[in-house]
Design a protein around this motif. Structure first.
Motif, PDB file in Angstrom:
ATOM      1  N   UNK A  45      -2.376  48.894   7.175  1.00  0.00           N
ATOM      2  CA  UNK A  45      -3.842  48.897   7.377  1.00  0.00           C
ATOM      3  C   UNK A  45      -4.322  47.523   8.108  1.00  0.00           C
ATOM      4  N   UNK A  46      -5.371  47.546   8.641  1.00  0.00           N
ATOM      5  CA  UNK A  46      -5.750  46.221   9.254  1.00  0.00           C
ATOM      6  C   UNK A  46      -5.301  44.960   8.784  1.00  0.00           C
ATOM      7  N   UNK A  47      -4.836  43.921   9.574  1.00  0.00           N
ATOM      8  CA  UNK A  47      -4.589  42.690   8.952  1.00  0.00           C
ATOM      9  C   UNK A  47      -5.951  42.001   8.564  1.00  0.00           C
ATOM     10  N   UNK A  99      -7.957  49.782  18.416  1.00  0.00           N
ATOM     11  CA  UNK A  99      -6.852  50.401  17.941  1.00  0.00           C
ATOM     12  C   UNK A  99      -5.666  49.519  17.974  1.00  0.00           C
ATOM     13  N   UNK A 100      -5.819  48.162  18.274  1.00  0.00           N
ATOM     14  CA  UNK A 100      -4.721  47.123  18.491  1.00  0.00           C
ATOM     15  C   UNK A 100      -4.156  47.126  16.956  1.00  0.00           C
ATOM     16  N   UNK A 101      -2.982  46.623  17.151  1.00  0.00           N
ATOM     17  CA  UNK A 101      -2.137  46.479  15.880  1.00  0.00           C
ATOM     18  C   UNK A 101      -2.701  45.657  14.778  1.00  0.00           C
ATOM     19  N   UNK A 102      -3.400  44.646  15.102  1.00  0.00           N
ATOM     20  CA  UNK A 102      -4.181  43.810  13.962  1.00  0.00           C
ATOM     21  C   UNK A 102      -5.161  44.729  13.432  1.00  0.00           C
ATOM     22  N   UNK A 103      -5.733  45.932  14.154  1.00  0.00           N
ATOM     23  CA  UNK A 103      -7.057  46.422  13.663  1.00  0.00           C
ATOM     24  C   UNK A 103      -6.529  47.749  12.948  1.00  0.00           C
ATOM     25  N   UNK A 104      -6.926  48.941  13.599  1.00  0.00           N
ATOM     26  CA  UNK A 104      -6.676  50.308  13.217  1.00  0.00           C
ATOM     27  C   UNK A 104      -5.296  50.670  13.670  1.00  0.00           C
ATOM     28  N   UNK A 105      -4.577  49.920  14.375  1.00  0.00           N
ATOM     29  CA  UNK A 105      -3.290  50.236  14.940  1.00  0.00           C
ATOM     30  C   UNK A 105      -2.388  50.994  14.115  1.00  0.00           C
ATOM     31  N   UNK A 106      -2.254  50.585  12.957  1.00  0.00           N
ATOM     32  CA  UNK A 106      -1.284  51.156  11.935  1.00  0.00           C
ATOM     33  C   UNK A 106      -1.886  52.193  11.060  1.00  0.00           C
ATOM     34  N   UNK A 107      -3.016  52.547  11.041  1.00  0.00           N
ATOM     35  CA  UNK A 107      -3.759  53.227  10.507  1.00  0.00           C
ATOM     36  C   UNK A 107      -3.652  54.856  10.665  1.00  0.00           C
ATOM     37  N   UNK A 159     -12.900  37.156  15.712  1.00  0.00           N
ATOM     38  CA  UNK A 159     -12.481  38.511  15.309  1.00  0.00           C
ATOM     39  C   UNK A 159     -13.005  39.765  15.492  1.00  0.00           C
ATOM     40  N   UNK A 160     -14.828  39.466  15.571  1.00  0.00           N
ATOM     41  CA  UNK A 160     -15.327  40.622  16.211  1.00  0.00           C
ATOM     42  C   UNK A 160     -15.102  40.928  17.635  1.00  0.00           C
ATOM     43  N   UNK A 161     -15.120  39.794  18.408  1.00  0.00           N
ATOM     44  CA  UNK A 161     -14.752  40.182  19.887  1.00  0.00           C
ATOM     45  C   UNK A 161     -13.375  40.835  19.873  1.00  0.00           C
ATOM     46  N   UNK A 162     -12.398  40.384  19.356  1.00  0.00           N
ATOM     47  CA  UNK A 162     -11.274  41.077  19.248  1.00  0.00           C
ATOM     48  C   UNK A 162     -11.155  42.476  18.998  1.00  0.00           C
ATOM     49  N   UNK A 163     -11.844  42.529  17.989  1.00  0.00           N
ATOM     50  CA  UNK A 163     -11.975  44.022  17.335  1.00  0.00           C
ATOM     51  C   UNK A 163     -12.737  45.167  18.403  1.00  0.00           C
ATOM     52  N   UNK A 164     -13.739  44.465  18.838  1.00  0.00           N
ATOM     53  CA  UNK A 164     -14.677  45.161  19.934  1.00  0.00           C
ATOM     54  C   UNK A 164     -13.642  45.557  21.020  1.00  0.00           C
ATOM     55  N   UNK A 165     -12.894  44.751  21.463  1.00  0.00           N
ATOM     56  CA  UNK A 165     -12.219  44.858  22.588  1.00  0.00           C
ATOM     57  C   UNK A 165     -10.982  45.930  22.520  1.00  0.00           C
ATOM     58  N   UNK A 166     -10.499  45.846  21.308  1.00  0.00           N
ATOM     59  CA  UNK A 166      -9.234  46.752  20.898  1.00  0.00           C
ATOM     60  C   UNK A 166      -9.196  47.313  19.614  1.00  0.00           C
ATOM     61  N   UNK A 168     -10.689  66.993  15.169  1.00  0.00           N
ATOM     62  CA  UNK A 168     -10.407  66.240  16.097  1.00  0.00           C
ATOM     63  C   UNK A 168     -11.299  65.095  15.953  1.00  0.00           C
ATOM     64  N   UNK A 169     -12.803  65.160  16.164  1.00  0.00           N
ATOM     65  CA  UNK A 169     -13.554  63.959  16.088  1.00  0.00           C
ATOM     66  C   UNK A 169     -13.526  63.204  14.830  1.00  0.00           C
ATOM     67  N   UNK A 170     -13.173  63.680  13.659  1.00  0.00           N
ATOM     68  CA  UNK A 170     -12.898  63.073  12.464  1.00  0.00           C
ATOM     69  C   UNK A 170     -11.961  62.246  12.682  1.00  0.00           C
ATOM     70  N   UNK A 171     -10.848  62.308  13.344  1.00  0.00           N
ATOM     71  CA  UNK A 171      -9.662  61.458  13.453  1.00  0.00           C
ATOM     72  C   UNK A 171      -9.832  60.508  14.551  1.00  0.00           C
ATOM     73  N   UNK A 172     -10.895  60.459  15.219  1.00  0.00           N
ATOM     74  CA  UNK A 172     -10.989  59.605  16.385  1.00  0.00           C
ATOM     75  C   UNK A 172     -11.097  58.259  16.036  1.00  0.00           C
ATOM     76  N   UNK A 173     -10.398  57.138  16.521  1.00  0.00           N
ATOM     77  CA  UNK A 173     -10.724  56.042  16.144  1.00  0.00           C
ATOM     78  C   UNK A 173     -12.027  55.511  17.296  1.00  0.00           C
ATOM     79  N   UNK A 174     -12.357  54.318  17.215  1.00  0.00           N
ATOM     80  CA  UNK A 174     -13.597  53.954  17.556  1.00  0.00           C
ATOM     81  C   UNK A 174     -13.057  53.538  18.987  1.00  0.00           C
ATOM     82  N   UNK A 175     -13.741  53.606  20.098  1.00  0.00           N
ATOM     83  CA  UNK A 175     -13.244  53.410  21.350  1.00  0.00           C
ATOM     84  C   UNK A 175     -13.260  52.016  21.823  1.00  0.00           C
ATOM     85  N   UNK A 176     -12.420  51.443  22.598  1.00  0.00           N
ATOM     86  CA  UNK A 176     -12.736  50.062  23.182  1.00  0.00           C
ATOM     87  C   UNK A 176     -13.831  49.892  23.916  1.00  0.00           C
ATOM     88  N   UNK A 177     -14.459  48.600  23.794  1.00  0.00           N
ATOM     89  CA  UNK A 177     -15.676  48.390  24.320  1.00  0.00           C
ATOM     90  C   UNK A 177     -15.469  47.421  25.511  1.00  0.00           C
TER      91      UNK A 177
END
Lengths: 177, 580
Positions: free
Chosen positions: B398-400, B419-427, B410-417, B448-457
């Motif tokens: 799960x997210x770190x 799906x990154x490893x620190x965030x939803x990457x392993x979920x 943290x907010x900025x990193x999250x919005x930028x990525x 499919x939309x149910x499973x879409x993660x948030x897009x990078x900003x």
């Protein structure tokens, strides 16, 4: 040196050394015993305490006794949670949320806990029979001043906030302890 | 002046005389009396701070040690003063033995002295446990374990402990023994010892000479007391008082060592191997027995050393053995590198515990909970037990969640990525993406939309990014919010985020969590309670279980406090919370 002279010198030396040993032994002991003097060993929270929704205090109802509970009190080495500091008598005195009067339940006479007397609808201190009107003024008895008002305010979400303070007892003027 | 005092004290007249004249050989008894009175004085000061209960004992000692002026000094003087009494009592014993002063008719004085020596040593044992730190606690467990092996051992142990285990009654008992019973007992027997000794007088060092006790002997006594006090002060200052270890904790192993005057027994146990229980009881019995028997064995009239060589040799041999064993014990510890490491760590733990006690106070639940006094510490414990496996460990799914969680970076990193490893990457949101891609053109497309993660900003204008970061940061309840940026952020939110997310109370977002109060205590409390609530992740997008039944309200609030605390915490803060 003659024998009496030598003995006299030795006597003085004995007393001097013994006195010195005594002083050096006693000084640190006294210093430590006196350490708490002038220290705030029991801290009271200076921040206002939440007494619940202000709306529960209704005009015309008898005063409510509210326990004043501090979330954390540092008492020498202990950080105790949920410590009862005392009690306040709270009445509603106007229509606006903040129109609430809170009086410390500590008798300004000699510090007993003041109760409410429903028969006469006023406050009575059980120790020396000081009576106080609901406004806090002295009606009878030995107390030299009325019950002490405590600072209250109402938060944005309508909760009554009370700042707990203690005042010196046994005098006519209200002065923080 | 002295004559004036003597007259008022009723001591006028013939002064007490000393057969054989004054000698520095006679000072040890006086120094012992001085040291015992000194222990009484310092003990009174300690007693005015000490609280004998398992919850308060350690805290009260830590308070005296670290938060009063000279408290450490008085504690150190009291502790090392006890050691000084053992040393001077030993010298007193040797002097008496060499002088042959145990011989008829002074046997009773000698036996009282031996009894007093035993009592003084046991007295020290009753004091060692009072601090209720790791050192005193474990040493006491061992000492009572040894005592339990002797005759009536179980009964002695139960009476000393006040029942079946170490607890409040043990401390009140040891305190009562240490501060009430032993002072009276040693005081009374000591008085008797001195009184009988005075009646017999000294065994004269020189024939045909006599001198008044005061001042001839008194000045020597006073000088000896001054020297003893100076040496004691020197030891205490050089050693910076006496250590205070971490609070007693039955769950932690600890290298307990007895007081230094028991080290010879400690070493003997080590050497004895399987016979340790027998040896631990037999050795003191042999030493004590020899001392008691000495006046009965050495019955000859001569006090000349040469005539008594076998007996004095026996005593010297015993003392040399005790000395050698003591040195061996310290040498064994000094050569043990692993032990040094453990002790180093124990010192670090103790320093941390005392620092926490000083800054935050000891929780009323007791010294062993001092670790929970720091901000975030309670929640850290709950987090470690319930959340760390998924959110912090290397194997997390799960997210770190670590220091800096929810701050601007943290907010900025999250919005930028997101799906990154620190965030939803392993979920499952990200891991199941290929599946979602595959479903896109099939009849399963509706899933499919149910499973879409948030897009990078990433494509956001930097100023807009700043603004929306500030808006999200403002949700946490932080006080250092840039109001203008936050207001600008509301616009950006409306344009970019509000298709999925909501910023109004209690309104469910279209596919993404409601973000009102994101990162605040209340948000964390509710989210952790039920992450699958439609306001948050919804029923299908998260594997995270509900914790509203799993955790008590207090624990959940503590976790929420911890998560809020993380926002402003550094990795060092977090490491400090986990302790040495």
């Amino acid at each position: 040196m003659s024998d009496p002279d030598r003995r006299k010198f030795l006597s003085i030396a004995t007393c001097a050394i013994g006195g010195g040993v005594g002083l050096v032994s006693v000084a640190p002991v006294l210093r430590v015993i006196l350490d708490p003097a002038g220290k705030e060993t029991v801290t009271s929270p200076s921040a206002p305490l939440d007494l619940g929704p202000a709306a529960r205090f209704v005009a015309g109802e008898p005063p409510r006794r509210v326990e004043v509970i501090a979330p954390v009190v540092k008492d020498a080495w202990t950080a105790a949670r949920g410590v009862v500091l005392g009690a306040a008598w709270v009445t509603r005195i106007g229509p606006r949320p903040g129109d609430v009067d809170a009086r410390s339940a500590i008798c300004p006479h000699l510090g007993c806990g003041v109760g409410y007397d429903p028969a006469q609808n006023n406050y009575l201190c059980p120790c020396h029979d000081s009576r106080f009107a609901l406004s806090g003024d002295v009606l009878s008895g030995p107390s030299e001043r009325g019950l002490d008002a405590l600072p209250v305010s109402v938060s944005a979400d309508g909760r009554l906030l009370l700042t707990w303070e203690r005042y010196k007892i046994g005098q006519a003027t209200k002065e923080r302890a | 002046m002295t004559s004036w005092v003597r007259e008022r004290l009723g001591a006028a007249g013939a002064p007490a005389m000393l057969e054989g004249g004054p000698s520095f050989a006679y000072v040890f008894g006086s120094v012992l009396v001085f040291l015992l009175v000194f222990e009484g004085l310092t003990g009174i000061a300690l007693g005015m701070f000490y609280s004998p209960s398992t919850t308060d004992a350690w805290g009260s000692v830590a308070y005296l040690q670290d938060q009063t002026t000279w408290g450490w000094l008085v504690r150190g003087l009291h502790h090392h003063g006890g050691g000084a009494i053992v040393v001077v009592a030993g010298l007193h014993l040797v002097q008496t033995a060499v002088a042959g002063a145990y011989k008829k008719p002074r046997e009773l004085v000698w036996w009282l002295g031996v009894l007093l020596l035993v009592l003084v040593v046991v007295w020290a044992v009753t004091g060692y446990v009072l601090r209720w730190d790791q050192e005193g606690y474990w040493a006491n467990r061992v000492e009572l374990g040894i005592a339990a092996g002797g005759p009536f051992g179980a009964q002695i142990q139960q009476v000393a402990l006040g029942g079946n285990d170490h607890g409040n009654l043990s401390l009140t008992r040891f305190y009562g023994l240490h501060a009430l019973l032993f002072p009276v007992l040693v005081g009374a027997l000591g008085y008797l010892h001195v009184k009988v000794a005075r009646r017999h007088g000294t065994t004269p060092v020189r024939a045909n000479r006599t001198a008044p006790r005061f001042p001839d002997q008194a000045v020597r006594d006073a000088i000896a007391c001054a020297v003893a006090l100076a040496m004691l002060m020197g030891v205490v200052v050089a050693r910076e008082g006496v250590e205070l270890a971490a609070p007693a904790d039955p769950s932690q192993s600890y290298d307990a060592r007895p007081l230094w005057y028991f080290r010879w027994l400690f070493e003997l146990r080590e050497l004895a191997g399987s016979a340790e229980k027998l040896v631990a009881l037999a050795a003191p019995a042999i030493v004590g027995g020899f001392l008691v028997a000495l006046p009965l064995l050495d019955r000859g009239p001569s006090r000349r050393v040469r005539a008594r060589l076998p007996w004095l040799g026996g005593l010297a041999g015993l003392l040399a053995l005790i000395g050698a064993l003591t040195m061996m014990s310290f040498a064994r510890d000094a050569n043990d590198g692993e032990l040094a490491k453990r002790q180093e760590r124990a010192r670090a733990v103790a320093a941390r515990a005392r620092e926490l006690a000083k800054t935050h106070g000891v929780p009323s639940s007791g010294g062993q909970d001092v670790w929970l006094a720091a901000p975030g510490a309670r929640g850290r414990k709950v987090f470690a037990d319930n959340c760390r496996g998924c959110h912090e460990d290397v194997e997390r799914r799960a997210p770190l969640i670590t220091a800096g969680h929810g701050d601007r970076a943290w907010m900025r990193d999250f919005l930028s990525d997101p799906s990154g490893d620190k965030f939803w990457g392993r979920t499952q949101l990200v891991v199941s993406q290929p599946l979602a891609e595959a479903w896109k053109d099939s009849w399963l497309e509706f899933l499919a939309p149910e499973l879409s993660p948030m897009p990078a900003m990433n494509e956001l204008d930097p100023a807009d990014m700043d603004a929306v970061v500030e808006l999200m940061y403002a949700q946490t309840g932080a006080t250092d919010v840039d109001a203008a940026k936050r207001t600008a952020g509301v616009k950006v939110f409306g344009a970019v985020c509000s298709d999925c997310h909501e910023l109004a109370f209690e309104v469910v977002g279209q596919g993404g969590p409601n973000l009102v109060g994101l990162g605040s205590r209340a948000y964390y409390f509710d989210f952790v309670g039920n992450p699958k609530h439609p306001l948050y992740m919804g029923p299908d997008r998260s594997f995270m279980p509900r914790f509203d039944a799993e955790l008590s309200i207090e624990d959940r609030a503590a976790v929420a406090d911890y998560l809020v605390w993380l926002r402003t915490a550094t990795p060092q803060d977090l490491a400090a919370l986990d302790g040495p």
